[in-house]
Design an enzyme around this catalytic site. Structure first.
Site, short mmCIF file in Angstrom:
data_model
loop_
_atom_site.label_atom_id
_atom_site.label_comp_id
_atom_site.label_asym_id
_atom_site.label_seq_id
_atom_site.Cartn_x
_atom_site.Cartn_y
_atom_site.Cartn_z
CB CYS A 1 -1.06 0.00 1.29
SG CYS A 1 -2.46 -1.20 1.66
CG HIS B 1 -3.15 3.10 2.55
ND1 HIS B 1 -3.64 2.44 0.79
CD2 HIS B 1 -2.96 1.83 3.28
CE1 HIS B 1 -4.07 1.76 1.22
NE2 HIS B 1 -4.10 0.77 2.34
CG ASN C 1 -6.53 -1.18 1.18
OD1 ASN C 1 -6.00 -0.70 0.26
ND2 ASN C 1 -6.46 -1.69 3.11
N1 ACO Z 1 -17.65 -9.42 8.74
C1 ACO Z 1 -18.37 -10.10 10.24
N2 ACO Z 1 -17.61 -10.32 11.60
C2 ACO Z 1 -16.18 -9.83 11.05
C3 ACO Z 1 -15.60 -9.97 9.96
C4 ACO Z 1 -16.38 -9.27 8.93
N3 ACO Z 1 -16.14 -9.14 7.44
N4 ACO Z 1 -14.08 -9.79 9.69
C5 ACO Z 1 -13.50 -10.42 11.66
N5 ACO Z 1 -15.28 -10.37 12.01
C6 ACO Z 1 -15.08 -10.71 13.59
C7 ACO Z 1 -13.91 -11.29 14.15
O1 ACO Z 1 -13.71 -12.97 13.36
C8 ACO Z 1 -14.16 -11.20 15.72
O2 ACO Z 1 -14.87 -12.31 15.65
P1 ACO Z 1 -14.58 -12.36 17.21
O3 ACO Z 1 -14.81 -11.52 18.41
O4 ACO Z 1 -16.12 -13.19 17.56
O5 ACO Z 1 -13.75 -13.32 17.58
C9 ACO Z 1 -14.78 -9.68 15.50
O6 ACO Z 1 -15.03 -9.44 14.05
C10 ACO Z 1 -13.80 -8.52 15.20
O7 ACO Z 1 -12.76 -9.09 14.76
P2 ACO Z 1 -10.89 -7.97 14.91
O8 ACO Z 1 -9.97 -8.05 13.63
O9 ACO Z 1 -10.56 -7.59 15.78
O10 ACO Z 1 -11.88 -6.60 13.93
P3 ACO Z 1 -11.74 -5.14 13.83
O11 ACO Z 1 -11.80 -4.12 14.43
O12 ACO Z 1 -9.74 -5.24 13.36
O13 ACO Z 1 -11.27 -5.31 12.28
C11 ACO Z 1 -10.20 -5.04 10.44
C12 ACO Z 1 -10.78 -5.97 10.88
C13 ACO Z 1 -10.93 -4.23 9.39
C14 ACO Z 1 -9.44 -5.60 8.86
C15 ACO Z 1 -8.95 -4.22 10.97
O14 ACO Z 1 -8.10 -4.97 11.44
C16 ACO Z 1 -8.00 -3.47 10.15
O15 ACO Z 1 -8.79 -3.02 8.62
N6 ACO Z 1 -6.82 -3.72 10.27
C17 ACO Z 1 -5.53 -2.73 9.12
C18 ACO Z 1 -5.84 -3.36 8.22
C19 ACO Z 1 -4.29 -2.56 7.18
O16 ACO Z 1 -3.93 -1.65 7.16
N7 ACO Z 1 -3.70 -3.53 6.41
C20 ACO Z 1 -2.92 -2.64 6.27
C21 ACO Z 1 -2.48 -2.33 4.43
S1 ACO Z 1 -3.50 -2.86 2.87
C22 ACO Z 1 -2.34 -3.43 2.16
O17 ACO Z 1 -0.62 -3.68 2.54
C23 ACO Z 1 -1.84 -5.08 0.98
#
Ligand code: ACO
Length: 326
Positions: free
Chosen positions: A113, A253, A283
Site C-alpha cells: 500500500c 492511504h 482498500n
Molecule cells: N464480518 C463480520 N465479522 C467479522 C468480519 C466480517 N467481515 N471480519 C472479522 N469479523 C469478526 C472477527 O471474527 C471477530 O469476531 P470475534 O470477536 O467473535 O472473534 C470480530 O469481528 C473482531 O475482529 P477484528 O479482527 O478484531 O476486527 P477489527 O475491528 O480489527 O477490524 C479490520 C478488522 C477491518 C481488518 C481492521 O483490523 C483493519 O482495517 N486492519 C488494518 C488493515 C491494514 O491496514 N492493512 C494494511 C494495508 S493493506 C496492504 O498493504 C495490501
C-alpha cells in the site's frame, strides 16, 4: 538540481461494483459490520479479461494526455503493484510496450500500500538529478484475484483499481518538498501471500489449502498503522519546516476509515482537509493514494499552490509520506 512535481494524473476503475450486500450472500458478514468497522460500502472488481496492465494502460494514457506528454517522451516507468499480471516479466514491461514507450526503462516496485509513495520518491530522485525528465508512476492492483471469498477478514476490505501520474521538472515553489520511507520486516507475517514464490512454490497442495490467497492479521496491523502513519507524517512536515496547520489537503492511504480518522485526529488536521473515498472503492493498496489524487485534481479539490500531505502504510510492513506543493 531540479524540483519534481506532478504534470498529469489519470485513473481506471473496473465497472463492476461489489456492494456489502453482495458479500453478505457469499460470506458470513453484514453491511452493518463492514460499514462500522471499515467505512467501506462498495468496491470494484475487475472483469475476467481485465488485467493489472490493461487497466494501467488506460490510466496512463489519461495521465499522459493531461500532462501533454507523449509515451515516447517517457524516460522511466515505475509500476507499483503486488498483483502483477504474472511473476515474469514485470507488469511495467507490458505497460511500456502497450503504451509504445520504446526503449524507456521500466520496472515494477513492490511495497504494497505504500508503493505509490515509494515510486514517487524514486521518480523524484531521478528527476532531481537530471537522470530522467519524465517519469510515469502507476499504482495498480487487482487484489480480487488474490482474495479468498470464504475469508471474511480480507474479502470485504480490498478492491481493484489503478491510477497513474506523470512526474517531471516543475517551477518552485511547486513540487515535492519532503519524503520519508520506512520498512520493518519483523511484521512480514501480518499480511502476506504464502504460496507462489520460492519459499512455497505453487502446487496442487498449495491451491487446495488456499495458500495463494492474502492472509492478514488485521488487528495487529491496525495498531502499527496508526502509530506509523502519525510518526511519518510528522517527520515530513518537520523536514519541510511546516506544521499540520499549513496543510490544505491530507490524503491518507485508504486502509480503513477508523485508521485514517485516528491519524487525522492525532495530527490535529481539521476534518474538512482530509480526503477519503474508501466507502466507494475499498482498500486498493498501492492504487489508493493516486486514485484519491486523481479524484481531487478532477474535482478541483486540489488547486495550484495547495500543500498536500500523502501518507501510507502497507504489507512488509512499509510506510511513508510525501509532502508536496501542487
Ligand atoms: N464480518 C463480520 N465479522 C467479522 C468480519 C466480517 N467481515 N471480519 C472479522 N469479523 C469478526 C472477527 O471474527 C471477530 O469476531 P470475534 O470477536 O467473535 O472473534 C470480530 O469481528 C473482531 O475482529 P477484528 O479482527 O478484531 O476486527 P477489527 O475491528 O480489527 O477490524 C479490520 C478488522 C477491518 C481488518 C481492521 O483490523 C483493519 O482495517 N486492519 C488494518 C488493515 C491494514 O491496514 N492493512 C494494511 C494495508 S493493506 C496492504 O498493504 C495490501
Amino acid at each position: 538540481m531540479y524540483v519534481a512535481g506532478v504534470l498529469g494524473t489519470g485513473s481506471a476503475l473496473p465497472e463492476k461494483v461489489i456492494t456489502n450486500f453482495d458479500l453478505e450472500k457469499v460470506v458470513d458478514t453484514s453491511d452493518q459490520w463492514i460499514t462500522s468497522r471499515t467505512g467501506i460500502k462498495e468496491r470494484r472488481q475487475a472483469a475476467p479479461d481485465e488485467t493489472t496492465s490493461t487497466l494501467s494502460v488506460q490510466a496512463s494514457r489519461k495521465a499522459l494526455a493531461k500532462a501533454g506528454i507523449k509515451a515516447a517522451d517517457l524516460d522511466l516507468i515505475i509500476c507499483s503493484t503486488i498483483s502483477p499480471d504474472m511473476p515474469l516479466p514485470s507488469t511495467a514491461s507490458l505497460i511500456q510496450h502497450a503504451l509504445g514507450a520504446r526503449g524507456c526503462c521500466a520496472f515494477d516496485l513492490a511495497a504494497a500500500c505504500s508503493g505509490f509513495l515509494f515510486g514517487m520518491t524514486v521518480a523524484e530522485q531521478f528527476i532531481r538529478t537530471d537522470a530522467a525528465k519524465y517519469v510515469l508512476v502507476i499504482g495498480a492492483e487487482l487484489l480480487s484475484r488474490y482474495l479468498d471469498y470464504k475469508d471474511r477478514a480480507t474479502c470485504v476490505i480490498f478492491g481493484d483499481g489503478v491510477a497513474a501520474a506523470v512526474f517531471g521538472p516543475v517551477e518552485p515553489p511547486s513540487g515535492i518538498l519532503a519524503h520519508e520511507l520506512h520498512t520493518e520486516g519483523q511484521y512480514a507475517d501480518h499480511l502476506f501471500i504464502p504460496a507462489g514464490g520460492t519459499a512455497l512454490p505453487a502446487s496442487r497442495k498449495t491451491v487446495e489449502e488456499g495458500a495463494h490467497y492474502i492472509k492478514m492479521r488485521g488487528n495487529e496491523l491496525f495498531k502499527v498503522a496508526v502509530r506509523s502513519l502519525e510518526d511519518v507524517s510528522r517527520q515530513v512536515l518537520k523536514k519541510a519546516g511546516l506544521t499540520a496547520d499549513d496543510l490544505d489537503l491530507f490524503i491518507p492511504h485508504q486502509a480503513n476509515q477508523r485508521i485514517t480518522e485516528a491519524v487525522r485526529e492525532r495530527l490535529g488536521v481539521c476534518p474538512e482537509k482530509i480526503y477519503n473515498n474508501i466507502s466507494r472503492v475499498g482498500n486498493t493498496s498501492s492504487a489508493s493514494i493516486p486514485i484519491c489524487l486523481d479524484e481531487c485534481v478532477q474535482s478541483g479539490r486540489l488547486k495550484k499552490g495547495d500543500l498536500v500531505l500523502m501518507s501510507a502504510f502497507g504489507a512488509g510492513v512499509t510506510w511513508g509520506a510525501v509532502l508536496m506543493r501542487w
